[in-house]
Write a protein that holds these residues in place. Structure first.
Motif, PDB file in Angstrom:
ATOM      1  N   ARG A 105      41.667   4.474  58.837  1.00 41.04           N
ATOM      2  CA  ARG A 105      41.387   4.298  57.263  1.00 41.04           C
ATOM      3  C   ARG A 105      40.167   5.133  56.724  1.00 41.04           C
ATOM      4  N   PRO A 106      40.492   5.993  55.863  1.00 41.08           N
ATOM      5  CA  PRO A 106      39.806   6.851  55.365  1.00 41.08           C
ATOM      6  C   PRO A 106      38.567   6.286  54.894  1.00 41.08           C
ATOM      7  N   LEU A 107      37.339   6.995  54.833  1.00 36.49           N
ATOM      8  CA  LEU A 107      36.032   6.418  54.428  1.00 36.49           C
ATOM      9  C   LEU A 107      35.437   7.079  53.486  1.00 36.49           C
ATOM     10  N   CYS A 108      34.769   6.363  52.457  1.00 37.34           N
ATOM     11  CA  CYS A 108      34.029   7.137  51.251  1.00 37.34           C
ATOM     12  C   CYS A 108      32.665   6.549  51.242  1.00 37.34           C
ATOM     13  N   LEU A 109      31.662   7.461  51.575  1.00 37.55           N
ATOM     14  CA  LEU A 109      30.373   6.937  51.499  1.00 37.55           C
ATOM     15  C   LEU A 109      29.604   7.401  50.340  1.00 37.55           C
ATOM     16  N   THR A 110      28.895   6.740  49.526  1.00 34.36           N
ATOM     17  CA  THR A 110      28.128   6.831  48.486  1.00 34.36           C
ATOM     18  C   THR A 110      26.706   6.526  48.570  1.00 34.36           C
ATOM     19  N   VAL A 111      25.911   7.487  48.366  1.00 31.31           N
ATOM     20  CA  VAL A 111      24.218   7.083  48.404  1.00 31.31           C
ATOM     21  C   VAL A 111      23.704   7.722  46.940  1.00 31.31           C
ATOM     22  N   ASP A 112      23.127   6.624  46.628  1.00 31.13           N
ATOM     23  CA  ASP A 112      22.695   6.925  44.929  1.00 31.13           C
ATOM     24  C   ASP A 112      21.259   7.094  45.336  1.00 31.13           C
ATOM     25  N   ASP A 113      20.460   7.812  44.501  1.00 26.16           N
ATOM     26  CA  ASP A 113      19.158   8.161  44.654  1.00 26.16           C
ATOM     27  C   ASP A 113      18.715   8.500  46.015  1.00 26.16           C
ATOM     28  N   ALA A 114      19.486   9.444  46.448  1.00 26.61           N
ATOM     29  CA  ALA A 114      19.275   9.923  47.808  1.00 26.61           C
ATOM     30  C   ALA A 114      17.791  10.785  47.927  1.00 26.61           C
ATOM     31  N   HIS A 115      17.294  11.309  46.855  1.00 33.09           N
ATOM     32  CA  HIS A 115      16.027  11.825  47.029  1.00 33.09           C
ATOM     33  C   HIS A 115      14.924  10.734  47.452  1.00 33.09           C
ATOM     34  N   ALA A 116      15.320   9.435  47.387  1.00 32.43           N
ATOM     35  CA  ALA A 116      14.514   8.620  47.822  1.00 32.43           C
ATOM     36  C   ALA A 116      14.847   7.669  49.246  1.00 32.43           C
ATOM     37  N   ALA A 117      15.812   8.527  49.807  1.00 34.49           N
ATOM     38  CA  ALA A 117      16.400   7.781  51.101  1.00 34.49           C
ATOM     39  C   ALA A 117      15.328   8.298  52.272  1.00 34.49           C
ATOM     40  N   ASP A 118      15.501   7.382  53.195  1.00 32.10           N
ATOM     41  CA  ASP A 118      14.751   7.763  54.554  1.00 32.10           C
ATOM     42  C   ASP A 118      15.191   8.819  55.202  1.00 32.10           C
ATOM     43  N   PRO A 119      14.259  10.089  55.535  1.00 30.03           N
ATOM     44  CA  PRO A 119      14.847  11.176  56.170  1.00 30.03           C
ATOM     45  C   PRO A 119      15.764  11.065  57.467  1.00 30.03           C
ATOM     46  N   GLU A 120      15.484   9.837  58.276  1.00 31.37           N
ATOM     47  CA  GLU A 120      16.367   9.740  59.453  1.00 31.37           C
ATOM     48  C   GLU A 120      17.784   9.587  58.889  1.00 31.37           C
ATOM     49  N   SER A 121      18.101   8.772  57.909  1.00 32.43           N
ATOM     50  CA  SER A 121      19.363   8.604  57.442  1.00 32.43           C
ATOM     51  C   SER A 121      20.029   9.770  56.616  1.00 32.43           C
ATOM     52  N   ILE A 122      19.130  10.625  55.993  1.00 37.89           N
ATOM     53  CA  ILE A 122      19.758  11.693  55.525  1.00 37.89           C
ATOM     54  C   ILE A 122      20.197  12.735  56.487  1.00 37.89           C
ATOM     55  N   ASP A 123      19.262  12.959  57.475  1.00 34.59           N
ATOM     56  CA  ASP A 123      19.539  13.887  58.687  1.00 34.59           C
ATOM     57  C   ASP A 123      20.647  13.440  59.362  1.00 34.59           C
ATOM     58  N   ALA A 124      20.896  12.311  59.537  1.00 35.40           N
ATOM     59  CA  ALA A 124      22.058  11.843  60.204  1.00 35.40           C
ATOM     60  C   ALA A 124      23.622  12.005  59.444  1.00 35.40           C
ATOM     61  N   LEU A 125      23.300  11.723  58.440  1.00 34.97           N
ATOM     62  CA  LEU A 125      24.459  11.814  57.340  1.00 34.97           C
ATOM     63  C   LEU A 125      25.014  13.261  57.302  1.00 34.97           C
ATOM     64  N   ALA A 126      23.839  14.172  57.354  1.00 37.61           N
ATOM     65  CA  ALA A 126      24.493  15.482  57.127  1.00 37.61           C
ATOM     66  C   ALA A 126      24.685  16.244  58.365  1.00 37.61           C
ATOM     67  N   PHE A 127      24.200  15.480  59.440  1.00 35.74           N
ATOM     68  CA  PHE A 127      24.740  16.040  61.001  1.00 35.74           C
ATOM     69  C   PHE A 127      26.092  15.584  61.076  1.00 35.74           C
ATOM     70  N   CYS A 128      26.684  14.297  60.393  1.00 33.22           N
ATOM     71  CA  CYS A 128      27.957  14.000  60.627  1.00 33.22           C
ATOM     72  C   CYS A 128      28.803  14.651  59.753  1.00 33.22           C
ATOM     73  N   VAL A 129      28.532  14.836  58.512  1.00 31.80           N
ATOM     74  CA  VAL A 129      29.701  15.431  57.733  1.00 31.80           C
ATOM     75  C   VAL A 129      29.825  16.820  58.200  1.00 31.80           C
ATOM     76  N   ARG A 130      28.987  17.582  58.786  1.00 32.53           N
ATOM     77  CA  ARG A 130      29.177  19.005  59.227  1.00 32.53           C
ATOM     78  C   ARG A 130      30.181  18.769  60.382  1.00 32.53           C
ATOM     79  N   ARG A 131      30.449  17.677  61.057  1.00 35.98           N
ATOM     80  CA  ARG A 131      31.150  17.746  62.178  1.00 35.98           C
ATOM     81  C   ARG A 131      32.577  16.775  61.850  1.00 35.98           C
ATOM     82  N   LEU A 132      32.681  16.617  60.892  1.00 32.09           N
ATOM     83  CA  LEU A 132      33.985  15.753  60.205  1.00 32.09           C
ATOM     84  C   LEU A 132      34.948  16.372  59.472  1.00 32.09           C
ATOM     85  N   ALA A 133      34.972  17.518  59.467  1.00 32.46           N
ATOM     86  CA  ALA A 133      35.917  18.340  58.590  1.00 32.46           C
ATOM     87  C   ALA A 133      37.090  18.089  58.774  1.00 32.46           C
ATOM     88  N   ARG A 134      37.397  17.545  60.047  1.00 32.67           N
ATOM     89  CA  ARG A 134      39.004  17.239  60.044  1.00 32.67           C
ATOM     90  C   ARG A 134      39.101  15.703  60.226  1.00 32.67           C
TER      91      ARG A 134
END
Length: 222
Positions: A105-134
């Motif tokens: 099932r497709p996934l839609c993830l939204t993060v509001d106020d991402a400027h206040a997010a913890d760095p670990e989450s931001i780094d991991a999400l960015a890591f993932c989306v760069r590897r999930l193009a397909r």
């Protein structure tokens, strides 16, 4: 109400269509508070249903130093929940989880106020989306213009600028009976910020909204 954000709305719907077709996507909505980023996030989350699993989270200043706070909030929306959520508290673990869940099932993830997010989450999400193009995984984040962890990842962005006067008149008159000249005067004071313009017009008395009495807001006299 998405008056004046048609282009941004269409871009998000295009990303959703790509997700439905099995492609990954990511975009960051950059705008000052009140620019409409949160409304766009809510709209894309609603448009993703019922064929996507929608996972939502918000960055919070009070939790910015708590590792994996945002990822934990996202994963709380999974049904059924992960067998061992702790396994997802790493970039590789989160990637494997998103790959597995998006297979059915497709996934839609939204993060509001991402400027206040913890760095670990931001780094991991960015890591993932760069590897999930397909993979059918869409990530949409909203942030303020202030420097934050997102800056190091160079993700695609859409900048939400000021609304033009005609769009602000449409937006405000949909909620308040106010003269266009009054709305335009308030818009000049707010630099075209939609939420700030709505808030100020709501505080005006009927004569001020009609333009028969001058505006007196703080020290401003218009």
């Amino acid at each position: 109400m998405l008056i004046g954000r048609d282009g941004d709305h269409e871009a998000l719907l295009h990303l959703l269509a790509g997700s439905r077709a099995g492609h990954g996507g990511v975009t960051v909505l950059r705008g000052v508070p009140g620019s409409g980023a949160s409304t766009l996030l809510a709209t894309v989350a609603g448009a993703a249903l019922p064929d996507h699993t929608v996972l939502q989270a918000r960055g919070r200043d009070a939790e910015a130093s708590i590792p994996w706070a945002v990822v934990g909030e996202l994963l709380a929306g999974l049904d059924p929940p992960p067998d061992d959520p702790v396994e997802a508290w790493s970039a590789i673990g989160l990637l494997r989880l998103l790959e597995a869940r998006s297979a059915s099932r497709p996934l839609c993830l939204t993060v509001d106020d991402a400027h206040a997010a913890d760095p670990e989450s931001i780094d991991a999400l960015a890591f993932c989306v760069r590897r999930l193009a397909r993979r059918p995984v869409l990530l949409v984040l909203a942030r303020s213009p202030e420097p934050c962890r997102l800056d190091v990842h160079d993700l695609p962005e859409r900048v939400l600028g000021a609304l033009d006067p005609a769009d602000l008149v449409r937006l405000v008159t949909a909620r308040h009976d106010a003269a266009p000249t009054v709305i335009e005067a308030v818009a000049r004071m707010t630099d075209g910020n939609p939420a700030a313009t709505l808030e100020i017009v709501a505080q005006l008395d009927p004569a001020q909204r009609a333009g028969t009495e001058p505006l007196q807001i703080g020290r401003a006299h218009v």
